[in-house]
Design a protein around this motif. Structure first.
Motif, mmCIF file in Angstrom:
data_model
loop_
_atom_site.group_PDB
_atom_site.id
_atom_site.type_symbol
_atom_site.label_atom_id
_atom_site.label_comp_id
_atom_site.label_asym_id
_atom_site.label_seq_id
_atom_site.Cartn_x
_atom_site.Cartn_y
_atom_site.Cartn_z
ATOM 1 N N LEU A 17 0.843 -1.191 0.000
ATOM 2 C CA LEU A 17 0.000 0.000 0.000
ATOM 3 C C LEU A 17 0.874 1.234 0.000
ATOM 4 O O LEU A 17 2.089 1.147 0.162
ATOM 5 C CB LEU A 17 -0.973 -0.008 1.174
ATOM 6 N N ASP A 18 0.267 2.389 -0.197
ATOM 7 C CA ASP A 18 0.988 3.638 -0.402
ATOM 8 C C ASP A 18 2.044 3.898 0.671
ATOM 9 O O ASP A 18 3.154 4.349 0.367
ATOM 10 C CB ASP A 18 -0.002 4.806 -0.476
ATOM 11 N N GLN A 19 1.751 3.624 1.920
ATOM 12 C CA GLN A 19 2.697 3.887 3.012
ATOM 13 C C GLN A 19 4.033 3.165 2.796
ATOM 14 O O GLN A 19 5.078 3.668 3.188
ATOM 15 C CB GLN A 19 2.070 3.478 4.355
ATOM 16 N N LYS A 20 4.001 2.028 2.152
ATOM 17 C CA LYS A 20 5.228 1.257 1.903
ATOM 18 C C LYS A 20 5.898 1.646 0.584
ATOM 19 O O LYS A 20 6.948 1.119 0.242
ATOM 20 C CB LYS A 20 4.929 -0.246 1.897
ATOM 21 N N ASP A 21 5.296 2.562 -0.169
ATOM 22 C CA ASP A 21 5.815 3.093 -1.428
ATOM 23 C C ASP A 21 6.211 1.995 -2.424
ATOM 24 O O ASP A 21 7.373 1.899 -2.852
ATOM 25 C CB ASP A 21 6.987 4.052 -1.185
ATOM 26 N N PRO A 22 5.231 1.182 -2.816
ATOM 27 C CA PRO A 22 5.534 0.125 -3.785
ATOM 28 C C PRO A 22 6.019 0.666 -5.130
ATOM 29 O O PRO A 22 6.769 -0.019 -5.832
ATOM 30 C CB PRO A 22 4.219 -0.642 -3.923
ATOM 31 N N PHE A 84 7.025 6.332 5.777
ATOM 32 C CA PHE A 84 7.126 6.650 7.195
ATOM 33 C C PHE A 84 7.002 5.358 7.984
ATOM 34 O O PHE A 84 6.423 4.394 7.511
ATOM 35 C CB PHE A 84 6.063 7.659 7.635
ATOM 36 N N GLU A 85 7.574 5.353 9.168
ATOM 37 C CA GLU A 85 7.537 4.202 10.062
ATOM 38 C C GLU A 85 7.540 4.698 11.502
ATOM 39 O O GLU A 85 7.963 5.819 11.772
ATOM 40 C CB GLU A 85 8.764 3.296 9.858
ATOM 41 N N LYS A 99 20.004 -10.187 8.792
ATOM 42 C CA LYS A 99 19.953 -9.715 7.414
ATOM 43 C C LYS A 99 20.479 -8.289 7.334
ATOM 44 O O LYS A 99 20.089 -7.435 8.134
ATOM 45 C CB LYS A 99 18.521 -9.742 6.869
ATOM 46 N N PRO A 100 21.349 -8.002 6.375
ATOM 47 C CA PRO A 100 21.688 -6.607 6.114
ATOM 48 C C PRO A 100 20.411 -5.890 5.679
ATOM 49 O O PRO A 100 19.521 -6.512 5.085
ATOM 50 C CB PRO A 100 22.685 -6.681 4.950
ATOM 51 N N VAL A 101 20.316 -4.607 5.958
ATOM 52 C CA VAL A 101 19.105 -3.860 5.623
ATOM 53 C C VAL A 101 19.437 -2.642 4.771
ATOM 54 O O VAL A 101 20.454 -1.982 4.972
ATOM 55 C CB VAL A 101 18.320 -3.448 6.892
ATOM 56 N N LEU A 102 18.563 -2.370 3.834
ATOM 57 C CA LEU A 102 18.650 -1.208 2.962
ATOM 58 C C LEU A 102 17.310 -0.504 3.117
ATOM 59 O O LEU A 102 16.278 -1.031 2.698
ATOM 60 C CB LEU A 102 18.893 -1.645 1.512
ATOM 61 N N LEU A 103 17.319 0.668 3.766
ATOM 62 C CA LEU A 103 16.079 1.301 4.201
ATOM 63 C C LEU A 103 15.965 2.736 3.706
ATOM 64 O O LEU A 103 16.958 3.473 3.676
ATOM 65 C CB LEU A 103 16.014 1.314 5.735
ATOM 66 N N SER A 104 14.738 3.124 3.379
ATOM 67 C CA SER A 104 14.489 4.521 3.038
ATOM 68 C C SER A 104 14.835 5.377 4.251
ATOM 69 O O SER A 104 14.605 4.984 5.396
ATOM 70 C CB SER A 104 13.032 4.718 2.624
ATOM 71 N N ASP A 105 15.410 6.531 3.985
ATOM 72 C CA ASP A 105 15.872 7.421 5.047
ATOM 73 C C ASP A 105 14.673 8.156 5.645
ATOM 74 O O ASP A 105 14.360 9.282 5.268
ATOM 75 C CB ASP A 105 16.897 8.406 4.480
ATOM 76 N N ARG A 106 14.003 7.488 6.568
ATOM 77 C CA ARG A 106 12.798 8.010 7.201
ATOM 78 C C ARG A 106 12.871 7.788 8.708
ATOM 79 O O ARG A 106 13.579 6.902 9.194
ATOM 80 C CB ARG A 106 11.542 7.298 6.685
ATOM 81 N N VAL A 107 12.113 8.609 9.423
ATOM 82 C CA VAL A 107 11.983 8.416 10.869
ATOM 83 C C VAL A 107 11.561 6.968 11.094
ATOM 84 O O VAL A 107 10.761 6.428 10.356
ATOM 85 C CB VAL A 107 10.937 9.392 11.451
ATOM 86 N N GLY A 108 12.069 6.351 12.111
ATOM 87 C CA GLY A 108 11.772 4.944 12.386
ATOM 88 C C GLY A 108 12.820 4.055 11.751
ATOM 89 O O GLY A 108 13.494 3.302 12.442
ATOM 90 N N ASN A 109 12.984 4.156 10.444
ATOM 91 C CA ASN A 109 14.021 3.368 9.767
ATOM 92 C C ASN A 109 15.415 3.786 10.218
ATOM 93 O O ASN A 109 16.305 2.950 10.327
ATOM 94 C CB ASN A 109 13.920 3.525 8.244
ATOM 95 N N ARG A 110 15.592 5.075 10.477
ATOM 96 C CA ARG A 110 16.929 5.574 10.854
ATOM 97 C C ARG A 110 17.461 4.880 12.104
ATOM 98 O O ARG A 110 18.670 4.697 12.242
ATOM 99 C CB ARG A 110 16.888 7.083 11.086
ATOM 100 N N ASP A 111 16.565 4.517 13.008
ATOM 101 C CA ASP A 111 16.977 3.868 14.252
ATOM 102 C C ASP A 111 17.442 2.433 14.040
ATOM 103 O O ASP A 111 18.029 1.841 14.940
ATOM 104 C CB ASP A 111 15.830 3.876 15.262
#
Length: 174
Positions: A17-22, A84-85, A99-111
């Motif tokens: 869904l949109d929040q996950k930016d498919p 957002f997260e 698992k190594p992670v590759l995350l969008s630079d967003r609040v929540g993911n940054r942590d």
């Protein structure tokens, strides 16, 4: 164990869904369609599944929690394109699975990132593509990044440490 004989597998999980930016996830996959040694898997389903059109992409549909965990475990890198997260449990589970992670630079993911040690943050599709190509060309580093993910998850998100920190914080407020 690094297996150069199979495709580099980039996984994510959750509702599409949109929040996950498919659309962003799909554009990253589309940029890498010519790299037949890289594949993308989305564990889950949702109302925006039609946005996934890349030919190197597989949507599993909904799985049981155990099946989903096992499927994440088959991945080489966990990627999130979330807009957002809060505290992303799917990313926490990926960290716990080393698992190594590759995350969008967003609040929540940054942590979730100890930058360069267990993964990376990205702002654009081009940045994510660059990292995936780096991972694909240096698969040996994924094992050490994965180990660091597990260690980081245990240290940063350990319930006993968190409880102690909260108790100390509340004790100072009295």
């Amino acid at each position: 164990l690094i297996n150069r004989q199979r495709k580099l597998r980039i996984v994510t999980s959750g509702r599409i869904l949109d929040q996950k930016d498919p659309a962003l996830f799909n554009s990253i996959a589309k940029e890498l369609e010519s790299h037949t040694d890289i594949e993308f898997i989305w564990i889950g389903y949702g109302p925006d599944a039609n946005m996934i059109t890349a030919n190197n992409f597989h949507i599993t549909g909904w799985l049981t929690p155990e099946e989903a965990k096992n499927k994440v475990a088959t991945g080489d890198v966990y990627m999130s394109t979330a807009r957002f997260e809060g505290l992303p449990f799917a990313v926490l589970e990926a960290l716990s699975l080393r698992k190594p992670v590759l995350l969008s630079d967003r609040v929540g993911n940054r942590d979730m990132i100890d930058h360069g040690m267990n993964g990376h943050l990205f702002n654009t599709a081009a940045e994510a593509v660059e990292r995936i190509l780096e991972y694909n060309n240096n698969r040996e580093m994924l094992a050490s990044m994965g180990k660091h993910s597990g260690d980081y998850c245990y240290e940063a998100f350990n319930i006993d440490h968190t409880r102690k920190s909260y108790r100390e914080l509340y004790a100072r407020k009295k």
